[in-house]
Write a protein that holds these residues in place. Structure first.
Motif, mmCIF file in Angstrom:
data_model
loop_
_atom_site.group_PDB
_atom_site.id
_atom_site.type_symbol
_atom_site.label_atom_id
_atom_site.label_comp_id
_atom_site.label_asym_id
_atom_site.label_seq_id
_atom_site.Cartn_x
_atom_site.Cartn_y
_atom_site.Cartn_z
ATOM 1 N N GLU A 12 9.490 -28.444 18.447
ATOM 2 C CA GLU A 12 8.916 -27.543 17.442
ATOM 3 C C GLU A 12 8.301 -26.318 18.119
ATOM 4 O O GLU A 12 8.447 -25.197 17.642
ATOM 5 N N LEU A 13 7.601 -26.539 19.216
ATOM 6 C CA LEU A 13 7.005 -25.435 19.961
ATOM 7 C C LEU A 13 8.097 -24.585 20.613
ATOM 8 O O LEU A 13 8.038 -23.357 20.571
ATOM 9 N N PHE A 14 9.085 -25.229 21.189
ATOM 10 C CA PHE A 14 10.192 -24.487 21.797
ATOM 11 C C PHE A 14 10.880 -23.615 20.747
ATOM 12 O O PHE A 14 11.176 -22.452 20.998
ATOM 13 N N ASP A 15 11.122 -24.167 19.565
ATOM 14 C CA ASP A 15 11.762 -23.407 18.486
ATOM 15 C C ASP A 15 10.936 -22.182 18.095
ATOM 16 O O ASP A 15 11.493 -21.107 17.836
ATOM 17 N N LYS A 16 9.610 -22.325 18.078
ATOM 18 C CA LYS A 16 8.732 -21.184 17.777
ATOM 19 C C LYS A 16 8.877 -20.093 18.840
ATOM 20 O O LYS A 16 8.934 -18.909 18.526
ATOM 21 N N ILE A 17 8.923 -20.521 20.092
ATOM 22 C CA ILE A 17 9.065 -19.570 21.196
ATOM 23 C C ILE A 17 10.402 -18.837 21.093
ATOM 24 O O ILE A 17 10.463 -17.611 21.237
ATOM 25 N N VAL A 18 11.465 -19.573 20.819
ATOM 26 C CA VAL A 18 12.793 -18.966 20.693
ATOM 27 C C VAL A 18 12.801 -17.974 19.537
ATOM 28 O O VAL A 18 13.349 -16.870 19.654
ATOM 29 N N GLU A 19 12.177 -18.331 18.443
ATOM 30 C CA GLU A 19 12.120 -17.436 17.281
ATOM 31 C C GLU A 19 11.406 -16.133 17.646
ATOM 32 O O GLU A 19 11.827 -15.050 17.252
ATOM 33 N N GLN A 20 10.340 -16.244 18.433
ATOM 34 C CA GLN A 20 9.622 -15.042 18.861
ATOM 35 C C GLN A 20 10.426 -14.233 19.871
ATOM 36 O O GLN A 20 10.386 -13.001 19.867
ATOM 37 N N LEU A 21 11.180 -14.912 20.730
ATOM 38 C CA LEU A 21 12.001 -14.215 21.728
ATOM 39 C C LEU A 21 13.134 -13.432 21.087
ATOM 40 O O LEU A 21 13.597 -12.441 21.644
ATOM 41 N N LYS A 22 13.573 -13.871 19.930
ATOM 42 C CA LYS A 22 14.710 -13.237 19.258
ATOM 43 C C LYS A 22 14.499 -11.731 19.110
ATOM 44 O O LYS A 22 15.413 -10.950 19.337
ATOM 45 N N ASP A 23 13.298 -11.327 18.778
ATOM 46 C CA ASP A 23 13.005 -9.904 18.577
ATOM 47 C C ASP A 23 12.982 -9.111 19.891
ATOM 48 O O ASP A 23 12.968 -7.879 19.869
ATOM 49 N N TYR A 24 12.949 -9.801 21.021
ATOM 50 C CA TYR A 24 12.848 -9.144 22.318
ATOM 51 C C TYR A 24 14.052 -9.419 23.216
ATOM 52 O O TYR A 24 14.033 -9.105 24.396
ATOM 53 N N SER A 25 15.096 -9.990 22.643
ATOM 54 C CA SER A 25 16.235 -10.419 23.460
ATOM 55 C C SER A 25 16.922 -9.268 24.191
ATOM 56 O O SER A 25 17.560 -9.489 25.215
ATOM 57 N N ASN A 26 16.777 -8.047 23.688
ATOM 58 C CA ASN A 26 17.429 -6.922 24.373
ATOM 59 C C ASN A 26 16.697 -6.518 25.654
ATOM 60 O O ASN A 26 17.247 -5.785 26.465
ATOM 61 N N TRP A 27 15.466 -6.968 25.865
ATOM 62 C CA TRP A 27 14.807 -6.640 27.126
ATOM 63 C C TRP A 27 14.378 -7.860 27.939
ATOM 64 O O TRP A 27 13.947 -7.727 29.081
ATOM 65 N N VAL A 28 14.532 -9.052 27.396
ATOM 66 C CA VAL A 28 14.277 -10.269 28.188
ATOM 67 C C VAL A 28 15.496 -10.479 29.093
ATOM 68 O O VAL A 28 16.602 -10.676 28.608
ATOM 69 N N LYS A 29 15.275 -10.408 30.400
ATOM 70 C CA LYS A 29 16.389 -10.489 31.344
ATOM 71 C C LYS A 29 16.795 -11.923 31.656
ATOM 72 O O LYS A 29 17.950 -12.201 31.943
ATOM 73 N N LEU A 30 15.839 -12.848 31.635
ATOM 74 C CA LEU A 30 16.111 -14.210 32.077
ATOM 75 C C LEU A 30 15.097 -15.174 31.492
ATOM 76 O O LEU A 30 13.911 -14.862 31.437
ATOM 77 N N VAL A 31 15.585 -16.341 31.085
ATOM 78 C CA VAL A 31 14.701 -17.455 30.758
ATOM 79 C C VAL A 31 15.093 -18.601 31.686
ATOM 80 O O VAL A 31 16.240 -19.044 31.698
ATOM 81 N N CYS A 32 14.134 -19.034 32.494
ATOM 82 C CA CYS A 32 14.341 -20.139 33.431
ATOM 83 C C CYS A 32 13.695 -21.385 32.838
ATOM 84 O O CYS A 32 12.506 -21.370 32.525
ATOM 85 N N LEU A 33 14.475 -22.436 32.684
ATOM 86 C CA LEU A 33 13.989 -23.665 32.057
ATOM 87 C C LEU A 33 13.533 -24.710 33.077
ATOM 88 O O LEU A 33 13.655 -25.911 32.842
#
Length: 167
Positions: A12-33
């Protein structure tokens, strides 16, 4: 990181983070898991990769010791669109590898990594494989053999590299 200090991040928390990242996907270069834990212990890791890729994250990666990298997990990760996977393999011989990586099974880990590479090639996936060797007193004599072995197994676009150990 997909861990909250002592355990896995709730979906649920991960999904919230992904939802917030969606608006910034054009400048987020990398997500390391990965960070201070083994990402393959999280049964949702392939779903997490897919969710990040679906919102437009350009590069998703993680590091693993490959102990839990089964055929099924390999194919799930490749199909999810994983961009990079880093395998930590700190020895060329069984003896040295198992001395450096306590309680690790050399044959199993090498097989898992080679299978991942084979599946990646069969699926024509674009996932980059990185094989990493941390140089330390117990394994420095094996660097050359280790490097030659892995360079013979990967594509020219993959990375095979060693680095000095640090705290």
């Amino acid at each position: 990181d997909i861990y909250d200090g002592g355990g896995r991040i709730p979906m649920e928390l991960f999904d919230k983070i992904v939802e917030q990242l969606k608006d910034y996907s054009n400048w987020v270069k990398l997500v390391c898991l990965s960070r201070n834990g083994e990402p393959l212990l999280n049964k949702n890791i392939a779903k997490m990769v897919k969710k990040l890729k679906d919102v437009g994250i350009k590069r998703v990666n993680f590091s693993t010791n490959a102990t839990a990298l089964t055929e099924k997990r390999s194919k799930e990760l490749l199909n999810a669109g994983l961009d990079e996977i880093r395998f930590s393999i700190d020895g060329y011989s069984k003896e040295v590898f198992e001395k450096v990586r306590k309680d690790a099974n050399y044959e199993k880990i090498i097989k898992n990594c080679l299978n991942f590479i084979k599946f990646r090639n069969e699926l024509d996936a674009r996932t980059q494989v990185q094989i990493r060797f941390v140089e330390q007193e117990a394994n420095t004599a094996e660097i050359s053999d280790w490097k030659n072995f892995w360079l013979s197994k990967v594509k020219s676009t993959d990375i095979v590299a060693s680095k000095k150990m640090h705290s």
